[in-house]
Structures are given as C-alpha cells and as structure tokens.
Design an enzyme around this catalytic site. Sequence first.
Site, PDB file in Angstrom:
ATOM      1  N   SER A 204      21.000  38.080 -17.307  1.00  0.00           N
ATOM      2  CA  SER A 204      20.336  37.651 -18.330  1.00  0.00           C
ATOM      3  C   SER A 204      19.611  38.986 -19.104  1.00  0.00           C
ATOM      4  O   SER A 204      19.510  38.985 -20.307  1.00  0.00           O
ATOM      5  CB  SER A 204      19.205  36.590 -18.050  1.00  0.00           C
ATOM      6  OG  SER A 204      19.769  35.209 -17.412  1.00  0.00           O
TER       7      SER A 204
ATOM      8  N   GLU B 291      19.154  26.441 -13.336  1.00  0.00           N
ATOM      9  CA  GLU B 291      20.045  27.122 -12.669  1.00  0.00           C
ATOM     10  C   GLU B 291      20.061  27.235 -11.235  1.00  0.00           C
ATOM     11  O   GLU B 291      21.080  27.613 -10.364  1.00  0.00           O
ATOM     12  CB  GLU B 291      20.151  28.538 -13.237  1.00  0.00           C
ATOM     13  CG  GLU B 291      19.055  29.430 -12.997  1.00  0.00           C
ATOM     14  CD  GLU B 291      18.695  30.625 -13.909  1.00  0.00           C
ATOM     15  OE1 GLU B 291      18.846  31.650 -13.589  1.00  0.00           O
ATOM     16  OE2 GLU B 291      18.494  30.182 -15.137  1.00  0.00           O
TER      17      GLU B 291
ATOM     18  N   GLN C  31      19.173  28.673 -24.493  1.00  0.00           N
ATOM     19  CA  GLN C  31      19.929  29.854 -25.399  1.00  0.00           C
ATOM     20  C   GLN C  31      20.111  29.653 -26.846  1.00  0.00           C
ATOM     21  O   GLN C  31      20.161  30.495 -27.319  1.00  0.00           O
ATOM     22  CB  GLN C  31      21.273  29.930 -24.530  1.00  0.00           C
ATOM     23  CG  GLN C  31      21.366  30.372 -23.337  1.00  0.00           C
ATOM     24  CD  GLN C  31      22.656  30.721 -22.565  1.00  0.00           C
ATOM     25  OE1 GLN C  31      23.604  30.337 -23.182  1.00  0.00           O
ATOM     26  NE2 GLN C  31      22.726  31.263 -21.595  1.00  0.00           N
TER      27      GLN C  31
END
Length: 443
Positions: free
Chosen positions: A31, A323, A174
């Site tokens: 990321s 996640e 995102q």
Amino acid sequence: MSSAPSSTDLYDAPAAAGPVDLVVSLPGSKSLTNRALLLASIAEGPSVVRRALRSRDTTLMAAALTSLGAHVDTSSEDWRVTPAPFTADAAVDCGLAGTVMRFVPPVAALSSGTVAFDGDAHMRNRPVGEVLTALRGLGVAIEDEGRGALPFTVRGSGSVRGGLVTLDASSSSQFISALLLAGARYEQGVDVRHVGKPVPSLPHIEMTVQVLRMHGVEVDTDGANRWAVAPGPVAAVDHVIEPDLSNAAPFLALAAVTGGRVVVRDWPAETTQAGDVLRDLLTQMGCQVSFVDVADAPTGRGLEVVGPSVLAGVDVDLHDVGELTPAVAALAALAQGPSHLRGVEHIRFHETDRLAALATELRGLGAAVTEHRDGLSFTPAPLSGGVFRTYADHRMAHAAVIAGAAVPGVRVEDVATTSKTFPDFAGFWSGLLARPTGSSSEG
C-alpha cells in the site's frame, strides 16, 4: 530463490513440529509502495522509494506509470522515479491489483494521450465504476460501454478541471484515495464527499492523507465523510517503506497457534497501516504482545508475539481492517472458544468473495463456521487436512498456511498467488518452519 509453484500445483503446507522461536524480516508495504510511486510520478522532481516492495502489484504499478511517461528504475532495492509529461497513448495492465485499477485512472486523466486499462479475468468483476463516474463528473472522458468495470479507456486532454465530487465508497476506500492522490494536480483540486454506508478500511485513507501531506499537499479532513485536496505542486520526497504489517499476519499467527514466539523486525512505533491492529487482535486471543529491542534490525526494535497455551476466540468488528479477516478467520477456526467476525460485507468484493470462500474452505477442513451477510461465526471443532482453494487470492493463501501450521495435511491450491504482495512466499514459509527454533530469517 526457489521457483514458484504453478496455479495447478498443490503446496503441502508445513505443520509446525512444536512451539516456534523465530525472528523475521518482512518485505515492504504494498500500500505504501504504490502510493509513493504514484505521487513520485507526478511530483516536481526526481525521488527515491527506498526498501520498495518488489511484487506483482508494485511492478504492475511501476509499469503503468512508465507507460504514461514517467521513468521508474526498479533495478535496485531503492526505486528511482523521474517524472515526465504524460503525452503518449498507453495500455495499462492492472493484473489483480486494485491499486493499479483504481489509483492510475485519475492520474492517466492528466495525460494528453489515450490510456486503455484491462487486467486479469477476475478483475473485470471488481468494482471501479464509482471512480469512473466521479472522473466523468470532473470533466474526464471515459469509455467503458456502461460496464463500470474493466476494460475501459481514459481519453486525456492534458488537464482535469477538478472540483466537487460525490460518490459511494462503501465497497472500497480506494475510490476515495484514488481521487485524493491525483487531486493536487487538478485545476481546482478535488473535494470528495462520501454518501452511503460507512466507508470501510479507513486506515488506508488516513495513509493516503499522511503520504500526501509528506509531499507538501494541503488536505482538509474537517467534517464527516469529506476529504478535500487543494490544487498545487507535489513536492519530490524520498520514502523509506515500512514492512507490510498485513503480510505479518501469518507469521505472527505462527506464535499464536504453536504457543511459540515470533519477532517481526522493524515494526513501526506509529503507523497508518491496518495491519497494526494485529497487536490488539492477538492480545484478545490470549497472546502476549510487546515491542522489544532487536540488535540487528535497522530501527533497533521489533514486535514480539508469544502465543498462549489456550487460543481464545474473539468477537470483533473488522470493518476498518477487512484485509485481516482471512488470517483472523483461520485463527478463529483453531481457537478453543467461539468467535464472531463482523462488519466486513465489503470483502465480498475483493480478489474473491472472501466470506463465502473462507466459509467453504475452512468448513472443508472441519471447521464449524456459519456465514453471515457481513461476517463469520465459529464454534470450536477439530480440524483435519484437506485441499484448501485460494481463488487467486493471496489472503486466502495466508489463511490456508496458518491452518496448515497447526493441522497436518493441508494442501494449498495456487499458493503462488501470494506473489501479489510477497515474492516466493511459499519458499520462505517452508524454509521458516524447517529452521531450528531461535533462528532469524529475511523476507
């Protein structure tokens, strides 16, 4: 480096022979690497991304930015980025990288060329329509034949008007990060308003804001569900990438499931990474978690996890750290008490429907798991070996090897999918469990 297994191979996940005692170094954060690369490509001058993660997702990002016109030198551990005008027509391969599919189009809109986007077959099912609709609202020409998905084309005009945009980011944070990262280069900046269910994975937006501010970009975060980036230059800044803390999950889980000890070198004292929540989650499951001095670590410290004699279940809302759900689910399936994981309906839209996939595959090993709309519930049940499918999802592979460390006979289909964020994960993992306790290893 060992050769990666093919997608049709079954990887025999090694079972731990007893409590582990390991010190490991992990690759850099995907990321952070991809955010740093993207901002470097639109900065005022050259910069360096040190300790960059070299994985499929990050090399796809480097290739995408190079195709737009920037020069990204990935020949050493420190990646050098030299911005240049975006003028050429280009084709961007998104692979299975959500950050490429969502972050690059708002930057490609600054090009004076035509940029075509596509990716792996499964990526055509992942949501990106909100980003495309938002760009259209800011004056960008997008061609997607009404799909709101790959493949699509961005027809740049060399600049973007920018301004106010409203979208629903309830399926992915995102969408917001994508617009913020490019916003300073828009004529009016960008003022992003979210409407809908709560935005998941807020730490990732906080990461985006922090990285933008490091580049001298003015970001206004006052007010609920609003993020505004002022127009202006993006300063050239060198980055040192932190270890990927979400990738730390299976390694720290080794301590939890074996009653052993694992230290991850260079765990940051402060971070915006979602994986930092592992410290609290593992504590709730009965682990002892603390920062310790590590003499051979560049920062001089690491995070130590010591596993319990009895692994406890948890009742947790993972909405902001979805996640981590696969790894936590594997631990919950091995716990000696009930668990309920909730708040993660959005992970049905990740690399695969992770809730359905986890329920199916853990149930195949004997887990007593119930699938809910937004989570999973577990009651204690003995697990046994079997084939664990990964659905081309690296986090599913993490869940599989965690189960396999505690249960002999787990065979993982397509463990090579872990190359998305961790090159040669299978070789590293097997070597780790083959080493004597008390050893160190570099990822």
